[in-house]
Enzyme design. Structure first.
Site, PDB file in Angstrom:
ATOM      1  N   GLU A 247      38.395  41.905  38.565  1.00  0.00           N
ATOM      2  CA  GLU A 247      38.714  41.548  39.951  1.00  0.00           C
ATOM      3  C   GLU A 247      40.044  40.818  39.892  1.00  0.00           C
ATOM      4  O   GLU A 247      40.134  39.742  39.319  1.00  0.00           O
ATOM      5  CB  GLU A 247      37.590  40.676  40.523  1.00  0.00           C
ATOM      6  CG  GLU A 247      37.578  40.599  42.024  1.00  0.00           C
ATOM      7  CD  GLU A 247      38.606  39.626  42.576  1.00  0.00           C
ATOM      8  OE1 GLU A 247      39.675  40.098  43.043  1.00  0.00           O
ATOM      9  OE2 GLU A 247      38.366  38.416  42.535  1.00  0.00           O
ATOM     10  N   CYS A 281      43.279  34.801  45.729  1.00  0.00           N
ATOM     11  CA  CYS A 281      43.616  36.223  45.600  1.00  0.00           C
ATOM     12  C   CYS A 281      43.573  36.922  46.954  1.00  0.00           C
ATOM     13  O   CYS A 281      44.209  37.949  47.149  1.00  0.00           O
ATOM     14  CB  CYS A 281      42.673  36.903  44.615  1.00  0.00           C
ATOM     15  SG  CYS A 281      40.951  36.630  45.002  1.00  0.00           S
TER      16      CYS A 281
END
Ligand code: UN1
Length: 490
Positions: A247, A281
């Site tokens: 991820e 993120c």
């Protein structure tokens, strides 16, 4: 300052035998932790210990494994203030925000238990050939690599589902947040998790390489930057039989249309771009606004509001909205990024400036990049928002998709049909309508397209990566079929 016993292997704290490294409070540049990296042979030891503990751990019932996790969760509640303060000290994240990290962690327990039950069920169907039984088995030993921006919540989001499924774990946190990792492990120790089930190794990229390339691990879960994820992919490489779930970052677009509720849109835009000082993120990196008077007005208002954002030390009084960045290097890369955009023709609407002597506290930046020919497809991991003007809604979508990342994307619009069109055409793993890009639900799959990731190893779908389905067809005694196959006689 005494060296910390930085590794937790087989239920015991031990000193690393590798290079010394430290962590600093980014607001004061004071050293708050020092210890030594794990050497290659200490990494191997942790993997072997995890392997030895694996049989007993996966032989336990789900309820037994769950009981340790529930005990750990009770300790999270009991020590929540200490945990939040430690996160604030080591990352610079304001206290109010560090507290939300602990709340998210506590919430992860129920979500992980539910996800495990729903995604990894045991099922029996009776059929003419016998019972068809579905069950799920753990991979064995998994490596968890954590990031610095959520030094507890995000690795916890890999560790809990991995443990529930019956894996044992070797955890390698970011070398910027060793103290947070250490504290987490102390709580697991207090929860009396059996020895060897969860091991901690600390250190720099060499330690990471030793773990990622270790043949004894059966899976690797990673949250962090695309560059590091790609590196781990190479180090782990050539093992298609094993699970590698990444991820990574994003170059996330937020598209604004002339909405009715300007105030709420401004608020959510600020959250999207500047929460955690832009170190999430999911943060918005590119703001697409109409090339019109309304668009100008929106950006003017945004700049006005952002001038008033309070920034400061994590425990400042009154609380800041934005704390420091994790390090001087992180702040430098934002300052350099801003400089390069300006050199390439961008115009500054709000300039980021360094605000403390430690070199880590930045004010927000809003840079109009409409005049820049080709924007670097870069994740500016800090408080730097690029404004891009669009002429038509389809042009906005195509500009939003002009990235090799694809983590989160958002639209502010009063028109549902417009949103449905956006949802069909935007390339992102997490799509938001009239809400901030950040704060993605842990009860949903979390991950992205393109170089943002190869799977959904976080949040709800994490359960999928922690166990593999096994199909068995079972009959308590053999029986002859009514009709033998042609060419067979008995
Ligand atoms: C964010 O969107 O700001 O549990 C991070 C998880 C996610 C993390 C979200 N909710 O993995």
């Amino acid at each position: 300052m005494k060296a910390n016993a930085s590794l937790f292997i087989n239920g015991r704290w031990v000193q690393g035998k590798g290079e010394r490294f430290t962590s600093l409070n980014p607001a004061t540049a004071q050293r708050i932790w020092q210890g030594h990296s794990a050497t290659g042979s200490q990494v191997s030891e942790a993997v072997e210990i995890a392997r030895n503990a694996s049989g007993r751990w996966c032989d336990m019932t789900l309820e037994q494994r769950q009981s340790y996790i529930l005990r750990f969760t009770e300790l999270l509640k009991e020590y929540s203030e200490l945990l939040a303060d430690t996160i604030g000290q080591e990352t610079g994240k304001p206290l109010w925000e560090s507290r939300t990290e602990i709340t998210a962690m506590i919430g992860k327990t129920d979500i992980s238990i539910r996800a495990h039950k729903e995604r990894c069920p045991t099922r029996i169907e009776h059929g003419p050939q016998g019972d068809q039984v579905l069950q799920h088995k753990p991979h064995g030993v998994v490596a968890v690599f954590g990031p610095y921006n959520f030094p507890m919540h995000l690795p916890n989001g890999h560790i809990l589902p991995a443990l529930l499924a019956g894996n044992t774990v070797v955890f390698k946190p970011s070398e910027l947040t060793p103290r947070c990792a250490e504290l987490m492990l102390h709580l697991w120790q207090k929860a009396e998790l059996p020895d060897g089930v969860l091991n901690l190794i600390q250190g720099n990229s060499e330690t990471g390489k030793a773990l990622a390339s270790h043949q004894g691990i059966d899976g690797l879960f990673f949250t962090g930057s695309a560059v590091t994820g790609q590196l781990l992919h190479r180090q782990f490489g050539g093992q298609p039989e094993k699970i590698l779930a990444l991820e990574m970052g994003g170059n996330n677009p937020l598209v604004i249309t002339p909405v009715h509720n300007l105030k709420a849109t401004l608020h959510d835009t600020i959250i999207s771009a500047f929460i955690s000082a832009g170190q999430r993120c999911t943060c918005a990196r590119r703001l697409l606004v109409p090339d019109s008077d309304w668009g100008d007005h929106f950006v003017d208002k945004l700049v006005q509001r952002c001038r008033k954002i309070r920034i400061g030390a994590y425990n400042g009084d009154p609380q800041p909205f934005m704390g420091t960045l994790i390090s001087t290097q992180a702040a430098d890369s934002i300052l350099t990024g801003q400089q390069k955009l300006i050199q390439n023709g961008a115009s500054v609407r709000l300039e980021t400036q360094l605000q403390n002597s430690a070199g880590t506290l930045l004010s927000p930046a809003i840079i109009d990049t409409s005049a820049v020919g080709t924007l670097p497809d870069q994740e500016y991991f800090g408080p730097l928002l690029q404004v891009i003007r669009y002429r038509s809604f389809d042009a906005a979508i195509s500009s939003a998709n002009d990235t090799s990342y694809g983590l989160s994307a958002g639209l502010f619009s009063d028109d549902r049909e417009q949103y449905e069109h956006f949802k069909r055409h935007i390339r992102a793993g997490i799509i938001n309508w009239n809400r901030p890009l950040t704060g993605a639900s842990s009860a949903m799959p979390f991950g992205g397209c393109g170089i943002s990731g190869n799977h959904r190893p976080s949040a709800y779908y994490a359960a999928d990566y922690c166990a593999y389905p096994v199909a068995s067809i079972e009959s308590s005694s053999p029986c002859l079929p009514d009709k033998l196959s042609p060419g067979l006689e008995l």
